[in-house]
Design an enzyme around this catalytic site. Structure first.
Site, short mmCIF file in Angstrom:
data_model
loop_
_atom_site.label_atom_id
_atom_site.label_comp_id
_atom_site.label_asym_id
_atom_site.label_seq_id
_atom_site.Cartn_x
_atom_site.Cartn_y
_atom_site.Cartn_z
N GLU A 52 13.40 78.34 -29.07
CA GLU A 52 13.37 77.41 -29.10
C GLU A 52 14.76 76.06 -29.45
O GLU A 52 15.99 76.89 -30.19
CB GLU A 52 12.61 76.67 -30.45
CG GLU A 52 12.33 75.72 -31.12
CD GLU A 52 12.93 74.76 -31.32
OE1 GLU A 52 12.91 74.05 -31.75
OE2 GLU A 52 14.10 75.10 -32.11
N CYS A 100 10.57 72.81 -37.26
CA CYS A 100 10.84 73.72 -35.92
C CYS A 100 8.70 73.51 -36.23
O CYS A 100 8.23 73.58 -37.04
CB CYS A 100 10.77 75.12 -36.66
SG CYS A 100 11.18 75.89 -34.76
N CYS A 103 7.95 77.87 -35.71
CA CYS A 103 8.12 78.77 -37.07
C CYS A 103 7.59 77.16 -37.85
O CYS A 103 7.95 76.74 -39.12
CB CYS A 103 9.90 78.46 -37.39
SG CYS A 103 10.94 79.55 -36.76
N HIS A 107 8.69 76.80 -43.35
CA HIS A 107 9.29 75.58 -43.57
C HIS A 107 8.56 75.32 -44.83
O HIS A 107 9.17 74.73 -46.16
CB HIS A 107 10.18 74.79 -42.97
CG HIS A 107 11.49 75.22 -41.97
ND1 HIS A 107 12.92 75.62 -42.88
CD2 HIS A 107 11.50 75.56 -40.63
CE1 HIS A 107 13.14 76.13 -41.32
NE2 HIS A 107 12.63 76.28 -40.76
N ARG A 496 12.14 84.84 -36.99
CA ARG A 496 13.72 85.31 -36.25
C ARG A 496 14.78 85.16 -37.71
O ARG A 496 15.70 86.24 -37.18
CB ARG A 496 13.37 84.26 -35.76
CG ARG A 496 13.49 82.71 -35.84
CD ARG A 496 13.74 81.94 -34.73
NE ARG A 496 12.45 82.05 -34.06
CZ ARG A 496 11.10 82.28 -33.69
NH1 ARG A 496 10.88 81.66 -34.94
NH2 ARG A 496 10.46 82.71 -32.75
N SER A 520 18.66 81.29 -37.28
CA SER A 520 19.62 80.55 -36.02
C SER A 520 21.11 80.62 -36.80
O SER A 520 22.17 80.56 -35.95
CB SER A 520 19.42 79.71 -35.29
OG SER A 520 17.62 80.43 -34.57
N CYS A 564 16.08 79.62 -32.31
CA CYS A 564 15.23 78.69 -32.87
C CYS A 564 16.31 78.14 -33.13
O CYS A 564 16.77 78.12 -34.58
CB CYS A 564 14.23 79.38 -33.58
SG CYS A 564 12.96 78.56 -33.70
N CYS A 567 16.39 73.20 -36.75
CA CYS A 567 16.33 73.71 -38.14
C CYS A 567 18.04 73.78 -38.66
O CYS A 567 18.28 73.69 -39.50
CB CYS A 567 15.39 75.32 -38.43
SG CYS A 567 17.02 76.58 -38.01
#
Lengths: 585, 318
Positions: A52, A100, A103, A107, A496, A520, A564, A567
């Site tokens: 992502e 995202c 995900c 969030h 993740r 990330s 990912c 974000c």
């Protein structure tokens, strides 16, 4: 900027689709002839696909044919936090959800719990169970997609499956997993042959096929191609669980400050039945395909248990067993430093800082996210100065790895009743030690282990929900009045890695400050003021590269972290006002 | 979608290696979505088994939710769409290739098939600071859009961000994010917007199928949205399973989309079924229009006094 031409030779079976690719971009790559050890030089891999978001990886290969140093750069900045300033905090979960779409639930929940933390609110037990089931669905779905669709093509040579004997492949599949439903391997191979014969390989075009580090037999490759397709169908069904209790996936609108909206739907017996059906099917898939496939791949690629580890692990914990904030999580939080698995420390959020020295933000000393100050300042890509839109979070000043491995090792260190035996059993099967978990293979194995453990736990959560409904305990919502001049933090886990949202409100109960620290950024952030690389950058040191023009090994390592990226950017100052963009071309 | 009354099913073509039952269900669903009715299934099937159209999918300033929505089709399984029906030559989230092998392939495909390929765009395009806020392979997303999109046979903006700018373009739009249409770069290349956050994959499949069937665009409204999906308001199609949610700031009366009938995750549910009102996510500028998304009375619908309704449903064993 040089324009570089590389030739992808492909497999001889794919002569028709062998192509010469010309770099469209101003990326520099040192082309070398194929060999088992790459010549010294610099590799730029941009875009990293099958993730992502937008990520660039650079690696300097030394004389030994291994990576000497590496740089990770996030190449997209959206500035989403800026729009949060001054808004109704109740809108923040919907807005931050769009950080995202992978995900997609994370969030929404972290933002909601940050608000509830500011409200000092505990949601009804059913709301917490529903949230855990939605979050659990997110984990099962995400990990299946990651393994089969984002990571598997690093280990599986699709083109070799064309020469497989389907009968032998069926025998191998039975050997890998005696309990798996049978698959028509002739049909799968036919589908693949049709792709190739059409000259249109679609998503399989121009992969690093024929790479010397691809070690599976043609039959094993065919089995994994079949399972790739099988998993593609499975993930769509798994995601239906989120839709049943949350309206849709991706981007369910269901978790709100105060509880969940879908109480009425929970009372519809068919929804519970359908959820049970999909959960059972997903758990069967995990047992029959995912776990045995990971074990099989691990046996074919044992050297990856010695490659790509990082010693510091951080988990915030997820799946509250009573209520958020109690610290009682099914997957516990904790900190492991220097691979000391047996001494897990508690997380202290005051120890978190974000360093922006090497990111495209105006200089500031490292700050805790609760008082974060951010001002973007784009200066172009420069490895010796600034080179990423990600900040560099640190814990006690140290870079940390977050994600499945961190969660599983923290749980292992805390003698988790399901995780510990699962890890020990896998290590025994593979003839590995606990230290080998600090590796590319360890990350992939940890992801599979927690998928199975969470999927099994969800059955119990669902049963509790059913009992509550039978007992006419149907409350799923408390209240949602957000106080003025309050602050809260929402900590949890994305598949993740660790996620934190920090929020404060002003005198009118509007958003004053909003900061997020995302997985990330921990894993893929840039170096800090001391020049210390982040987890991925450090893990890449020593990575063997066989062919600089086909840096498959980099994909293996990078994908093992499940990047990912969307974000990972911040843009709001401490007063909640939009910062003026500072541009230094 | 029931297909038990289709007499000539055995004569309908089906791609090799695909479950016939699953494929026919898909064709039937698409036929209904684009207004052909269930009997249009055979027509759709023929269109889908012809030569595969080349598609390049560009991920710009996005969250990948649109890609995820595409993968949630389950009739047929997503591989039937992305491997058998279209030739998905570039898609960063799914493709095996990375780096130069990927970007080079994009250039090859675009140049070799100029005027012949479909471009599907996910995400807005950052235009401020000469596009510096988003790069792929060292090239700005703005430059990639300018280079690739005018060469397409048609451009489909999938999702609200590529249609109208979406979240990144919400005030104060720090990156100058724009939807494809607002870039002004397409010339005579047709643009179809399929907004939604997330969008419905059957609406995308409907656009592609219409093209394959007729060689022309589906009918579009003033916002370049296909009328087969965006011709009616959410409210006008809403079964109001939990009573009208307008008091809580439901946007169903001003939002055009087929969520109540198409639903999501292959007909599993949609927002209002989960008792969350419509936030108008397929409207241009919805992130800024009339926010907050919640009224001051929001929450009263879940108050304990309403639990009798929930219990009644539970007792009814629906």
């Amino acid at each position: 900027m040089a324009t570089t031409t590389t030739t992808s030779t492909g497999s001889s079976l794919l002569g028709g689709i062998t192509s010469t690719t010309t770099a469209a971009a101003t990326t520099t790559t040192t082309a070398t002839t194929a060999a088992t050890v790459a010549a010294p030089g610099t590799i730029t891999l941009d875009p990293i696909s099958r993730i992502e978001g937008h990520l660039r990886i650079d690696a300097k290969v030394g004389t030994a044919g291994t990576v000497d140093s590496a740089w990770a750069s996030a190449t997209l900045f959206r500035g989403i936090e800026m729009i949060l300033a001054g808004r109704d905090p109740r809108d923040a979960p919907l807005i931050t959800q769009r950080l995202c779409g992978v995900c997609t639930y994370i969030h929404l929940q972290a933002s909601t719990t940050a608000i509830e933390n500011a409200m000092k609110l505990t949601v009804p037990a059913n709301a917490q169970i529903v949230r855990n089931l939605l979050q659990g669905t997110q984990f099962l779905h995400d990990h299946i997609v990651h393994f089969y669709h984002l990571h598997a093509l690093d280990w599986v040579d699709v083109t070799k499956a064309l020469t497989a004997n389907p009968t032998t492949a069926a025998a191998l599949a039975l050997q890998i997993s005696p309990s798996a439903p049978t698959i028509d391997f002739v049909a799968v191979q036919t589908k693949l042959k049709n792709l190739v014969n059409s000259g249109q390989l679609g998503p399989f075009s121009n992969g690093y096929w024929g790479h010397p580090a691809m070690k599976l037999s043609p039959e094993a490759n065919l089995v994994f191609v079949a399972h790739y397709l099988q998993a593609l169908a499975q993930q769509a069904n798994t995601a239906k669980m989120m839709a049943l209790f949350g309206g849709k996936n991706p981007h369910p609108h269901v978790t709100i400050p105060g509880g969940v909206t879908s109480g009425n739907e929970l009372a519809v017996a068919a929804n519970i039945t359908n959820f049970t059906t999909q959960l059972t099917a997903t758990n069967d898939f995990i047992k029959n395909f995912y776990i045995p496939d990971v074990v099989y791949l691990a046996k074919q690629y044992p050297e990856w248990a010695k490659i790509g580890g990082f010693p510091n692990l951080l988990a915030f914990g997820e799946f509250p067993t009573d209520k958020y904030g109690s610290g009682n999580n099914f997957m516990p939080g904790g900190v492991i430093m220097n691979k000391a698995v047996t001494s897990v420390a508690a997380v202290n959020t005051a120890s978190i800082t974000e360093d922006v020295s090497r990111a495209w933000y105006a200089k500031s000393s490292p700050l805790n996210p609760a008082s974060g100050v951010t001002s973007p300042s784009y200066t172009g890509y420069n490895q010796s100065a600034q080179y990423s839109w990600l900040k560099a979070p640190r814990y006690q000043g140290k870079p940390m790895e977050v994600g499945p491995l961190a969660r599983v090792m923290v749980a292992y260190g805390k003698n988790h009743a399901q995780i510990k035996p699962a890890v020990d059993s896998l290590l025994k099967t593979l003839g590995l030690t606990i230290n080998d978990m600090f590796s590319v293979l360890g990350r992939t194995a940890a992801r599979a282990i927690e998928t199975q453990v969470i999927g099994t736990a969800m059955v119990g959560w669902l049963n509790t929900l059913k009992s509550n409904i039978s007992a006419k305990n149907l409350s799923t919502y408390a209240s949602n009045t957000v106080p003025a001049n309050a602050s809260g933090v929402g900590l949890g886990e994305a598949p993740r890695g660790a996620v934190g949202h920090w929020l404060s409100t002003d005198g009118s109960s509007r958003i004053k400050n909003y900061q997020m620290v995302v997985p990330s950024a921990w894993n893929f952030g840039p170096r800090d003021a001391q020049g210390v690389p982040s987890a991925v950058e450090a893990s890449m040191v020593g990575l063997p590269i066989a062919d600089s023009t086909k840096p498959l090994e980099i994909l293996r390592l990078v994908h093992s972290f499940d990047p990912c990226i969307a974000c990972g950017v911040h843009l709001i100052d401490a007063e909640g006002k939009a910062e003026t963009l500072v541009t230094v071309p | 979608m029931k297909n038990r009354n289709v007499p000539s099913a055995k004569d309908i073509p089906c791609p090799p290696g695909v479950s016939r039952r699953s494929f026919l269900k898909f064709c039937s669903a698409v036929a209904v979505t684009i207004g052909l009715g269930p009997t249009g299934m055979a027509e759709v099937a023929r269109a889908l088994t012809g030569p595969k159209p080349i598609v390049v999918w560009l991920n710009f300033s996005e969250c990948t939710g649109c890609t995820e929505s595409l993968l949630r089709m389950s009739n047929p399984t997503p591989d039937s769409l992305i491997l058998d029906t279209i030739s998905l030559e570039y898609h960063e989230t799914l493709m095996a290739a990375a780096g130069l092998a990927a970007t080079g392939h994009l250039s090859d495909v675009v140049n070799a098939n100029a005027g012949q390929f479909f471009a599907i765009v996910e995400g807005s395009i950052p235009t401020a600071n000469n596009g510096a806020y988003g790069t792929i392979g060292g090239e700005t997303m703005l430059s990639i859009a300018q280079r690739v999109l005018p060469k397409a046979k048609a451009v489909i903006a999938y999702g609200t961000c590529s249609s109208y700018g979406g979240l990144a373009a919400a005030a104060p739009n720090p990156t100058g994010a724009k939807g494809v249409g607002d870039l002004g770069i397409l010339g005579s290349v047709p643009l179809i917007n399929v907004p939604g956050c997330s969008p419905n994959p059957y609406n995308l499949a409907g656009v592609l199928t219409t093209y394959l069937l007729k060689g022309t665009l589906p009918a579009l409204d003033a916002y370049k949205r296909p009328t087969f999906a965006f011709g009616r308001t959410v409210h006008s199609q809403c079964p109001r399973p939990h009573g009208c949610l307008e008091d809580y700031r439901c946007r169903g009366k001003v939002t055009y989309n087929n969520c109540p009938t198409a639903k999501f995750n292959s007909g599993t549910s949609w927002d209002i079924q989960a008792v969350h009102h419509c936030i108008g996510c397929s409207n241009p500028g919805f992130w800024d229009a009339n926010t907050s998304f919640y009224s001051s009375s929001f929450g009263t619908q879940f108050a304990s006094s309403n639990h009798s309704k929930i219990q009644a449903v539970a007792a009814g064993g629906d």
